[in-house]
Design a protein around this motif. Sequence first.
Motif, PDB file in Angstrom:
ATOM      1  N   GLN A 271     -17.668   7.600  29.230  1.00 33.72           N
ATOM      2  CA  GLN A 271     -15.968   7.149  29.593  1.00 33.72           C
ATOM      3  C   GLN A 271     -16.007   5.556  30.696  1.00 33.72           C
ATOM      4  OE1 GLN A 271     -13.906   9.193  27.635  1.00 33.72           O
ATOM      5  NE2 GLN A 271     -15.872  10.413  27.724  1.00 33.72           N
ATOM      6  N   THR A 272     -16.066   5.418  31.775  1.00 30.39           N
ATOM      7  CA  THR A 272     -15.913   4.395  32.314  1.00 30.39           C
ATOM      8  C   THR A 272     -16.800   4.089  33.277  1.00 30.39           C
ATOM      9  OG1 THR A 272     -13.539   5.668  32.661  1.00 30.39           O
ATOM     10  CG2 THR A 272     -14.280   3.677  33.987  1.00 30.39           C
ATOM     11  N   TRP A 273     -17.295   2.329  33.042  1.00 32.16           N
ATOM     12  CA  TRP A 273     -17.682   2.465  33.125  1.00 32.16           C
ATOM     13  C   TRP A 273     -17.469   1.128  34.650  1.00 32.16           C
ATOM     14  CZ3 TRP A 273     -23.750   1.349  32.635  1.00 32.16           C
ATOM     15  CH2 TRP A 273     -24.121   1.530  31.672  1.00 32.16           C
ATOM     16  N   ASN A 274     -17.946   1.084  35.899  1.00 33.17           N
ATOM     17  CA  ASN A 274     -17.628   0.398  36.664  1.00 33.17           C
ATOM     18  C   ASN A 274     -18.578  -0.533  37.088  1.00 33.17           C
ATOM     19  OD1 ASN A 274     -15.145   0.120  37.682  1.00 33.17           O
ATOM     20  ND2 ASN A 274     -15.118   2.103  37.602  1.00 33.17           N
ATOM     21  N   TYR A 287     -21.793   1.997  37.469  1.00 33.53           N
ATOM     22  CA  TYR A 287     -22.025   3.681  36.890  1.00 33.53           C
ATOM     23  C   TYR A 287     -21.070   3.589  36.206  1.00 33.53           C
ATOM     24  CZ  TYR A 287     -21.173   8.486  38.851  1.00 33.53           C
ATOM     25  OH  TYR A 287     -20.704   9.854  39.661  1.00 33.53           O
ATOM     26  N   VAL A 288     -21.352   5.146  35.547  1.00 35.06           N
ATOM     27  CA  VAL A 288     -20.225   5.566  34.304  1.00 35.06           C
ATOM     28  C   VAL A 288     -20.424   7.069  34.502  1.00 35.06           C
ATOM     29  CG1 VAL A 288     -22.624   5.639  32.409  1.00 35.06           C
ATOM     30  CG2 VAL A 288     -19.797   4.761  31.836  1.00 35.06           C
ATOM     31  N   THR A 289     -18.914   7.383  34.281  1.00 35.32           N
ATOM     32  CA  THR A 289     -18.842   8.939  33.635  1.00 35.32           C
ATOM     33  C   THR A 289     -19.006   9.283  32.810  1.00 35.32           C
ATOM     34  OG1 THR A 289     -16.608   8.174  33.585  1.00 35.32           O
ATOM     35  CG2 THR A 289     -17.146   9.115  35.791  1.00 35.32           C
ATOM     36  N   GLY A 297     -19.775  19.932  30.806  1.00 33.48           N
ATOM     37  CA  GLY A 297     -19.661  19.567  31.684  1.00 33.48           C
ATOM     38  C   GLY A 297     -21.144  18.698  32.078  1.00 33.48           C
ATOM     39  N   LEU A 298     -21.002  17.126  32.397  1.00 33.80           N
ATOM     40  CA  LEU A 298     -22.732  16.371  32.425  1.00 33.80           C
ATOM     41  C   LEU A 298     -22.284  15.756  33.469  1.00 33.80           C
ATOM     42  CD1 LEU A 298     -22.449  15.062  29.477  1.00 33.80           C
ATOM     43  CD2 LEU A 298     -23.797  16.265  29.511  1.00 33.80           C
ATOM     44  N   ALA A 299     -23.424  15.145  34.328  1.00 28.92           N
ATOM     45  CA  ALA A 299     -23.975  14.000  35.147  1.00 28.92           C
ATOM     46  C   ALA A 299     -23.181  13.002  35.036  1.00 28.92           C
ATOM     47  CB  ALA A 299     -25.334  14.405  36.121  1.00 28.92           C
ATOM     48  N   ASN A 300     -23.192  12.528  36.000  1.00 29.69           N
ATOM     49  CA  ASN A 300     -23.011  11.104  35.493  1.00 29.69           C
ATOM     50  C   ASN A 300     -23.832   9.708  35.505  1.00 29.69           C
ATOM     51  OD1 ASN A 300     -19.516  11.576  34.851  1.00 29.69           O
ATOM     52  ND2 ASN A 300     -19.908  11.519  37.400  1.00 29.69           N
ATOM     53  N   ASN A 301     -23.752   9.208  34.947  1.00 29.14           N
ATOM     54  CA  ASN A 301     -25.043   7.878  34.843  1.00 29.14           C
ATOM     55  C   ASN A 301     -25.152   7.090  36.708  1.00 29.14           C
ATOM     56  OD1 ASN A 301     -25.435   9.466  32.848  1.00 29.14           O
ATOM     57  ND2 ASN A 301     -27.003   7.900  32.314  1.00 29.14           N
ATOM     58  N   LEU A 326     -14.283  11.954  33.777  1.00 28.72           N
ATOM     59  CA  LEU A 326     -13.194  10.040  33.270  1.00 28.72           C
ATOM     60  C   LEU A 326     -13.350   9.288  33.838  1.00 28.72           C
ATOM     61  CD1 LEU A 326     -10.598  12.811  32.103  1.00 28.72           C
ATOM     62  CD2 LEU A 326     -12.514  12.403  30.270  1.00 28.72           C
ATOM     63  N   ALA A 327     -12.444   9.740  35.098  1.00 28.80           N
ATOM     64  CA  ALA A 327     -12.250   8.131  35.749  1.00 28.80           C
ATOM     65  C   ALA A 327     -13.228   7.748  37.149  1.00 28.80           C
ATOM     66  CB  ALA A 327     -10.903   7.944  36.134  1.00 28.80           C
ATOM     67  N   ASN A 328     -13.217   6.916  37.573  1.00 29.09           N
ATOM     68  CA  ASN A 328     -13.800   6.621  38.603  1.00 29.09           C
ATOM     69  C   ASN A 328     -13.903   5.333  39.044  1.00 29.09           C
ATOM     70  OD1 ASN A 328     -16.556   4.689  38.307  1.00 29.09           O
ATOM     71  ND2 ASN A 328     -15.908   5.600  36.547  1.00 29.09           N
TER      72      ASN A 328
END
Length: 518
Positions: A271-274, A287-289, A297-301, A326-328
């Motif tokens: 979803q959202t890369w930072n 970090y990506v959601t 649900g899943l763990a984020n990366n 979704l957002a981070n």
Amino acid sequence: MKKSPSHFILLIGLVSLHSSISQGQTFTLITEGIIATDTTNTNGASFVDYDGDGDLDIFLSNANGPMGFNTLYRNEGKDVFTKVDAGEVTHMQTATFGHSWGDYDNDGKADLFVVNAFTNIGSLLYHNVGNGRFHRNENYDVTKSAARGFASAWRDLDNDGLLDLLIIHPAGGFVGLPSTSNLLFKNNGDPQGTFSPVITTPITRVTAPFTNATWSDYDQDGDADLFIGSGPANGTLAPDYLYKNMLKETGKLSFQQLVSEVFARDSLDGQTWNWVDYDNDGDLDAYVTNWGGAQGGLANNLYRNEGDTIIRVKDGPLAMDVGISLANVWEDFDNDGDLDVFVGNGGNQANRYYENLGNGNFESVTKGHFVEVKKNSWGVCAGDYNNDGRVDLFVSNKTGYLAGGDLNHLYRNDTDNGNNWVTIRCIGTKSNKDGIGTKVKLTAKISGKNVTQYREVGSNATFLGSNDLRVHFGLGKTKQIDSIEIIWPSGQTDSYKNIKPNQFLDCIEGKALSPRVP
């Protein structure tokens, strides 16, 4: 850097429920006024100073149905917002997913692009003409494509001082048929405000279930790279679509898809890369959601940049907690000199907050309204809306596409820990006026250590909206900033030394820093 994890405390009005904790992180839920009582069906949210008065206003892009009008709230000060009649911007009933703000004509006023679905009108560009008024730019797309999309993002792709525009289109009818590729537009810089399509890139050649997009110079070579989440949202996983800008390597605008890096090979529901320097070592971590709604649900990366290699971090709550995310958004919410992160979750799951402990680890904070209430939070944005040196949060809550609205949540950061800070607004001259893409490095002695923090203007992405474009640094108890280095997209570098904390600064490209009273 930190001796103990902070805790978030919900305040109702001005009364703390846990007033005995004097050094904790304190957020106040605003419970009065239109900003707290208005109901919307919101996809994306932004903090933006649309009227140029020095404080942050709030814009929401809303889904179709009874609550299908986009909304703009003007900041009147003292936690008071008024709902603004902005003409067509707030009168047209459309299914608007994402939006993005950027001064495309460099006139000092924030312009608005809204990304619409299920309509022959297509996505729309609004020119900010001042005095709270907007005019639709009928000329922006010379191909008259009536582009439908999900998200958009501004960035100066070739460092010519003009913001260019990307529209993300998810294939499969998610925003209407026919499915198309993404659309990339080059700013022509003419008085008519026209943009020309860029079609000879891998970004615009393929169709996929694209979601959100982030521009960031992840390799710090001076041009903007692209990271597109492409969550299949159907129970399957796949790598995201990531592109390196080859401007510096070839001398012309072109992109090369990243496929061999570990962060490009992992299959996810992105979803959202930072890209942020969470460990203050001078390079950018990622970090990506993951949405993962079909899987519950899943763990984020989380990826840590170790200089010569980037590795995936698989331990700790930030990398292990399962959610429909979704957002981070990354900010130093407690002003202690490192970046914390707030994660917005959908699926009526509680949102999450992770405090950076300063040693490469994060602590999950689980107490307080903003991490306990269970909603469907899509739009999340961060910014210091009351200009007190502490970064606040806005969390919007989405209902079904044709359902009524829900209340949103504005959280004022009232942390009283004595930590210092500085906030910098970058104003380009040779570079784009917003300073988007500008890198800011700040060095100060924090807790007895020389620490260099890194920010990139506009690269702290969120889901379908945007955060405050000003860069904010927490400074702990330090009483002097040793140096600030500002690297502009034009290549200009400005350096400043011995700056006092606890102030707002304007940095105009090529000129001295100047204090600004918001």
